[in-house]
Design an enzyme around this catalytic site. Structure first.
Site, PDB file in Angstrom:
ATOM      1  N   TRP A 172       0.774  -0.920   0.298  1.00 11.81           N
ATOM      2  CA  TRP A 172      -0.324   0.242  -0.012  1.00 11.81           C
ATOM      3  C   TRP A 172       1.217   0.663  -0.221  1.00 11.81           C
ATOM      4  O   TRP A 172       0.362   2.279  -0.936  1.00 11.81           O
ATOM      5  CB  TRP A 172      -1.263   0.039   0.820  1.00 11.81           C
ATOM      6  CG  TRP A 172      -0.641   0.363   2.656  1.00 11.81           C
ATOM      7  CD1 TRP A 172       0.364  -0.365   3.227  1.00 11.81           C
ATOM      8  CD2 TRP A 172      -1.921   0.850   3.720  1.00 11.81           C
ATOM      9  NE1 TRP A 172       0.524   0.021   4.332  1.00 11.81           N
ATOM     10  CE2 TRP A 172      -1.242   1.092   4.838  1.00 11.81           C
ATOM     11  CE3 TRP A 172      -2.437   1.974   3.222  1.00 11.81           C
ATOM     12  CZ2 TRP A 172      -1.848   1.421   5.793  1.00 11.81           C
ATOM     13  CZ3 TRP A 172      -3.160   2.500   4.635  1.00 11.81           C
ATOM     14  CH2 TRP A 172      -2.253   1.899   5.715  1.00 11.81           C
ATOM     15  N   ARG A 218       0.368 -12.797   3.854  1.00  9.26           N
ATOM     16  CA  ARG A 218      -1.031 -11.982   3.321  1.00  9.26           C
ATOM     17  C   ARG A 218      -0.476 -10.652   2.635  1.00  9.26           C
ATOM     18  O   ARG A 218       0.760 -10.864   2.429  1.00  9.26           O
ATOM     19  CB  ARG A 218      -0.711 -11.466   5.196  1.00  9.26           C
ATOM     20  CG  ARG A 218       0.712 -10.482   5.367  1.00  9.26           C
ATOM     21  CD  ARG A 218       1.260  -9.895   6.635  1.00  9.26           C
ATOM     22  NE  ARG A 218       1.954  -8.976   7.221  1.00  9.26           N
ATOM     23  CZ  ARG A 218       3.161  -9.294   7.374  1.00  9.26           C
ATOM     24  NH1 ARG A 218       3.406 -10.533   8.248  1.00  9.26           N
ATOM     25  NH2 ARG A 218       3.908  -8.436   7.919  1.00  9.26           N
ATOM     26  N   GLN A 220      -2.249  -6.456   1.511  1.00  9.40           N
ATOM     27  CA  GLN A 220      -2.159  -5.294   2.401  1.00  9.40           C
ATOM     28  C   GLN A 220      -3.184  -4.141   1.847  1.00  9.40           C
ATOM     29  O   GLN A 220      -3.982  -5.001   0.683  1.00  9.40           O
ATOM     30  CB  GLN A 220      -0.436  -3.806   2.488  1.00  9.40           C
ATOM     31  CG  GLN A 220       0.305  -4.389   3.578  1.00  9.40           C
ATOM     32  CD  GLN A 220       1.100  -3.754   3.602  1.00  9.40           C
ATOM     33  OE1 GLN A 220       1.467  -2.931   2.440  1.00  9.40           O
ATOM     34  NE2 GLN A 220       1.750  -2.520   4.236  1.00  9.40           N
ATOM     35  N   ASP A 318       0.167  -1.550  11.793  1.00  2.53           N
ATOM     36  CA  ASP A 318       0.282  -2.813  12.713  1.00  2.53           C
ATOM     37  C   ASP A 318       1.554  -1.621  13.577  1.00  2.53           C
ATOM     38  O   ASP A 318       2.652  -1.047  13.278  1.00  2.53           O
ATOM     39  CB  ASP A 318       1.195  -4.054  11.851  1.00  2.53           C
ATOM     40  CG  ASP A 318       1.965  -3.165  10.885  1.00  2.53           C
ATOM     41  OD1 ASP A 318       1.583  -2.858   9.462  1.00  2.53           O
ATOM     42  OD2 ASP A 318       2.805  -4.027  10.259  1.00  2.53           O
ATOM     43  N   GLU A 511       8.721   7.924   8.301  1.00  3.83           N
ATOM     44  CA  GLU A 511       7.790   7.267   8.129  1.00  3.83           C
ATOM     45  C   GLU A 511       6.600   7.601   8.700  1.00  3.83           C
ATOM     46  O   GLU A 511       5.408   7.376   7.986  1.00  3.83           O
ATOM     47  CB  GLU A 511       8.005   5.896   8.005  1.00  3.83           C
ATOM     48  CG  GLU A 511       8.114   5.453   9.735  1.00  3.83           C
ATOM     49  CD  GLU A 511       8.952   4.418  10.017  1.00  3.83           C
ATOM     50  OE1 GLU A 511       8.662   4.164  11.519  1.00  3.83           O
ATOM     51  OE2 GLU A 511       7.266   3.082   9.377  1.00  3.83           O
TER      52      GLU A 511
END
Ligand SMILES: *[C@@H]1O[C@H](CO)[C@@H](O)[C@H](O)[C@H]1NC(C)=O
Ligand SMILES: *[C@@H]1O[C@H](CO)[C@@H](O)[C@H](O)[C@H]1NC(C)=O
Ligand SMILES: *[C@@H]1O[C@H](CO)[C@@H](O)[C@H](O)[C@H]1NC(C)=O
Length: 580
Positions: A172, A218, A220, A318, A511
Site C-alpha cells: 500500500w 498476508r 495489505q 500494525d 515514515e
C-alpha cells in the site's frame, strides 16, 4: 468460519478445495521451522527482520542438513556462539541481493515545481524529488537464477522502496509513492512497479504485504486498481489497461473469496470485507516479539493470536488500539482481534476499485463486466450505509462482528469513503467536517492524529501518518462548500509545516511523525522510526502540487479550533499579496 476450520480447509481436507491455493510459504528457513526458531529466539540481531533478509550461501537442503547435525550434536540447545558461527557460514549479509538504481526517467525540474510559490518550499520540493534516486532498487540476476537462496521475491522491474529497514517494496505504500512519482514525471518507473504487482497477482493470486516470501501469507490494503487508475489517467495508455484488466479482476477475486464476511442487520444480510489471515505461527520478521506476546496467553490461544497479528499487519495498521477494542485489555497487543472488525477503509478502497473496474470495462467496450462491477459497488455502498455509516455522528465506523456494534473511537480511516468517492449523499463531506470538529481533531496543529488513544503502538496517538492525512484532506476537498474546502487546505498547511520543520532540522523525511510537542519523528511500536520515506514524500509532493500557490513555510497560520474557523476563513480570503 473460525480460522482454524479455514486452515483445515486450506490444508486440503478436500472440502471446497477449488479455491484452495498451496500454502503461501513453505520455506523451512524463512517462514517456519526449528532453524528459524532457534536463531530468532537467540536474538542474534537487534531486529528480527535482519536474519530473514539474509541470502543463503548454498542450497536450502544443505543448510537444513547441516543445521540438523548441529542440533543433534547439541541435543537441540545450541549455544549462542555455535549458532552465530552457523549463520556466518551459511548466510550472506543482508541487502546483497538488491542494488541501488537511479530511475532512468528521473530528470531535473519537473513542471509541478513551478506551481510552488513559497521559495523555501520550492527548494524543499526539489530535494524531495531528488530523494527518488536514493530509494530506487533493482535485483541482482541471482535472485532470478537461484530464487530458493533468497527470501526476496524476484521482480523483473526496478522499483522505489519506502526506505530505512524497508529495502523491498511494500504494497500500500506504493500507491502514495506512485502519486509522487507521477508528479515527478516518472511514468515509466510507475509502469514497471505496476507490472511487478500484476506479475505477483498472476503467480500468487494476491499481492503480498511486501516483496519477501515471509510476507506471502498476508496482503495489505488493496490499492492495485487505484494504482492502475493513476497510471492510465496520467498516460492514457489504454493498451496497458486492456492487457492487464483480467489480472486486476483476479486480485479483487482474492478479496472476495478469502476476505469477505456476511453481516446481518435490520432483517437483511450484507457482504462486506475484513482483514483476515488463516495462518498461525509467529511472523518470521518479528518472531521473538510474537513469541513473547504469545507467552502471556494460555497455550490454546496462541495460534489465534498469531493469526490476528498477521491480520493486523495485513490492515497496514500494525499495530493499533483500533484492533484491540473489545479485547480483554484494550491497551495490550495480546487483545488483538483484527478479523472481528469490518474496517471502513478496506471497504472504501474496494468500493472505489469496483467503481474503477466498471469504468475501465466501459472504456474497453465490455458492458457485461462493467455492469457486474457497477452492481458490486452498489451492493457494497448499500452495505456500508446500513452497517458502517452513523448519521448522528456524521461518519463511518468499523463494525464489531462479535458485539454487533460500531467502534465509535476516532480514526482518520473513518472518513475513507469520502476520499474514495464511496457515498451517495453529497452532503457527507460537510457532515464529516462537523464530525472532525465534534471530535476536537481540528485542535491538533501539527497533523491529524492516528487515534486519540496513547498505547505506545505506532498506529495510535501521538503518531500521525502521511497517507492518513491524504485520506482526510482529499476527502474534505471534495465538498462543494468553501468552508469545508478551506479546512482541507488548513490541514494540508499543518502537515506540510510539520514535514518541512522536521526536515529543516534533521535533513530527513520520516515514515511517521509525533505531533505532540510541536512535531518530530514518530516513535512507538516494534522498531525505530525509519527515514526515507516513500509515502511521506509522495503525500508532501501531492499537497505541494495541489496547494502550491498558497502553502507557506513560515508563520503558523493554523489555529484550527472550531471557534477559529471563521477567522481562518476570513484570513484566507484576504488577497494573497498581503505581507504575512
Ligand atoms: C536431550 O534433551 C532432552 C530434553 O530436552 C532430554 O530428555 C534428554 O535426556 C537429552 N539427551 C541427551 C543425550 O542429553
Ligand atoms: C502502453 O503500453 C503498451 C503495453 O504495455 C506498451 O507496448 C506501450 O509502449 C505503452 N505506451 C506508452 C506510451 O508507454
Ligand atoms: C468481457 O470480459 C470478460 C472477462 O474478462 C470476458 O470473458 C468476455 O469475453 C469479455 N467480453 C467482451 C465482449 O469482450
Amino acid at each position: 468460519m473460525t480460522w482454524e476450520l479455514h486452515l483445515l480447509l486450506l490444508l486440503g481436507l478436500g472440502l471446497g478445495s477449488q479455491e484452495a491455493l498451496p500454502p503461501p510459504c513453505e520455506s523451512q528457513i524463512y517462514c517456519q521451522g526449528e532453524l528459524l526458531h532457534q536463531v530468532q529466539m537467540a536474538k542474534l540481531y537487534q531486529d528480527d527482520k535482519q536474519f530473514v533478509d539474509m541470502p543463503l550461501t548454498t542450497t536450502p537442503d544443505q543448510v537444513l542438513q547441516s543445521f540438523s547435525k548441529l542440533a543433534v550434536a547439541y541435543n537441540y540447545s545450541i549455544p549462542r556462539e555455535q549458532l552465530q558461527e552457523f549463520v556466518k557460514q551459511h548466510f550472506q549479509a543482508m541487502g546483497q541481493e538488491l542494488q541501488p538504481w537511479i530511475p532512468e526517467d528521473w530528470k531535473d525540474s519537473p513542471q509541478f515545481l513551478q506551481k510552488i510559490s513559497d521559495a523555501k518550499l520550492r527548494v524543499w520540493a526539489e530535494q524531495l524529488h531528488q530523494i527518488w534516486k536514493n530509494l530506487g532498487k533493482k535485483m541482482k540476476p541471482e535472485v532470478l537464477s537461484h530464487p530458493e537462496r533468497f527470501s526476496l521475491i524476484y521482480s523483473k522491474h526496478p522499483f522505489i522502496v519506502p526506505g530505512g529497514r524497508f529495502v523491498e517494496f511494500y504494497y500500500w505504500d506504493s500507491y502514495w509513492v506512485m502519486e509522487g512519482l507521477l508528479l515527478s514525471e516518472m511514468a515509466s518507473t510507475v509502469k514497471g512497479m505496476l507490472q511487478n504487482f500484476l506479475d505477483l497477482v498472476n503467480t500468487y493470486r494476491h499481492i503480498p504485504n511486501g516483496g519477501r516470501v515471509y510476507y506471502l501469507q498476508r496482503s495489505q490494503p488493496p490499492l492495485l486498481t487505484l494504482m492502475m487508475n493513476l497510471y492510465v489517467t496520467h498516460t492514457k495508455n489504454n493498451t496497458f489497461l486492456q492487457e492487464n484488466i483480467k489480472t486486476l479482476a483476479l486480485e479483487l477475486d482474492f478479496w472476495t473469496l478469502e476476505r469477505t464476511v456476511p453481516v446481518r442487520s435490520g432483517g437483511k444480510s450484507y457482504i462486506l470485507n475484513r482483514y483476515y489471515v488463516p495462518y498461525g505461527g509467529p511472523r518470521p520478521e518479528s518472531y521473538s516479539k510474537d513469541v513473547e506476546v504469545a507467552d502471556t496467553l494460555p497455550e490454546e490461544d496462541r495460534e489465534t493470536l498469531w493469526a490476528e497479528l498477521k491480520a493486523g499487519a495485513e490492515s497496514g495498521w500494525d499495530f493499533s488500539s483500533r484492533w484491540f477494542v473489545g479485547g480483554p485489555n484494550p491497551n495490550l497487543l495480546s487483545s488483538i482481534r483484527t478479523s472481528k472488525m469490518v474496517p471502513v477503509d478496506l471497504n472504501a478502497f474496494l468500493c472505489q476499485a469496483e467503481e474503477l473496474m466498471s469504468n475501465f470495462y466501459s472504456k474497453l467496450g465490455n458492458e457485461t463486466e462493467a455492469t457486474k462491477f457497477r452492481n458490486l459497488r452498489a451492493q457494497r455502498l448499500a452495505a456500508m450505509e446500513a452497517i458502517l455509516w452513523d448519521e448522528q455522528k456524521g461518519a463511518w465506523f468499523d463494525y464489531d462482528l462479535e458485539t454487533g456494534k460500531k467502534n465509535l473511537e476516532f480514526y482518520p480511516s473513518n472518513l475513507t469513503p469520502l476520499w474514495a468517492g464511496c457515498f451517495s449523499d453529497p452532503s457527507v463531506a460537510d457532515k464529516a467536517l462537523k464530525y472532525l470538529e465534534d471530535s476536537k481533531i481540528l485542535t491538533y496543529q501539527h497533523g491529524i492524529p492516528t487515534s486519540l488513544q496513547n498505547t505506545g503502538q505506532q498506529w495510535d496517538f501521538p503518531n500521525a501518518w502521511a497517507p492518513l492525512q491524504d485520506l482526510v484532506i482529499r476527502g474534505l476537498a471534495k465538498s462543494a462548500s468553501s468552508r469545508t474546502q478551506e479546512v482541507a487546505f488548513q490541514l494540508a498547511q499543518n502537515w506540510i509545516k510539520t514535514n518541512f520543520d522536521v526536515y529543516s532540522e534533521k535533513s530527513a523525511m520520516y515514515e511517521k511523525y509525533d505531533i505532540s510537542n510541536g512535531g518530530r519523528p514518530g516513535g512507538g511500536g516494534e522498531y525505530e522510526v525509519q527515514e526515507g520515506f516513500g509515502w511521506t514524500n509522495g503525500v508532501a509532493l501531492m499537497l505541494l502540487d495541489r496547494y502550491g500557490d498558497r502553502l507557506t513555510s513560515g508563520t503558523k497560520l493554523a489555529l484550527l479550533g472550531p471557534h477559529c474557523l471563521v477567522a481562518a476563513l476570513l484570513l484566507s480570503l484576504l488577497p494573497s499579496f498581503l505581507p504575512w
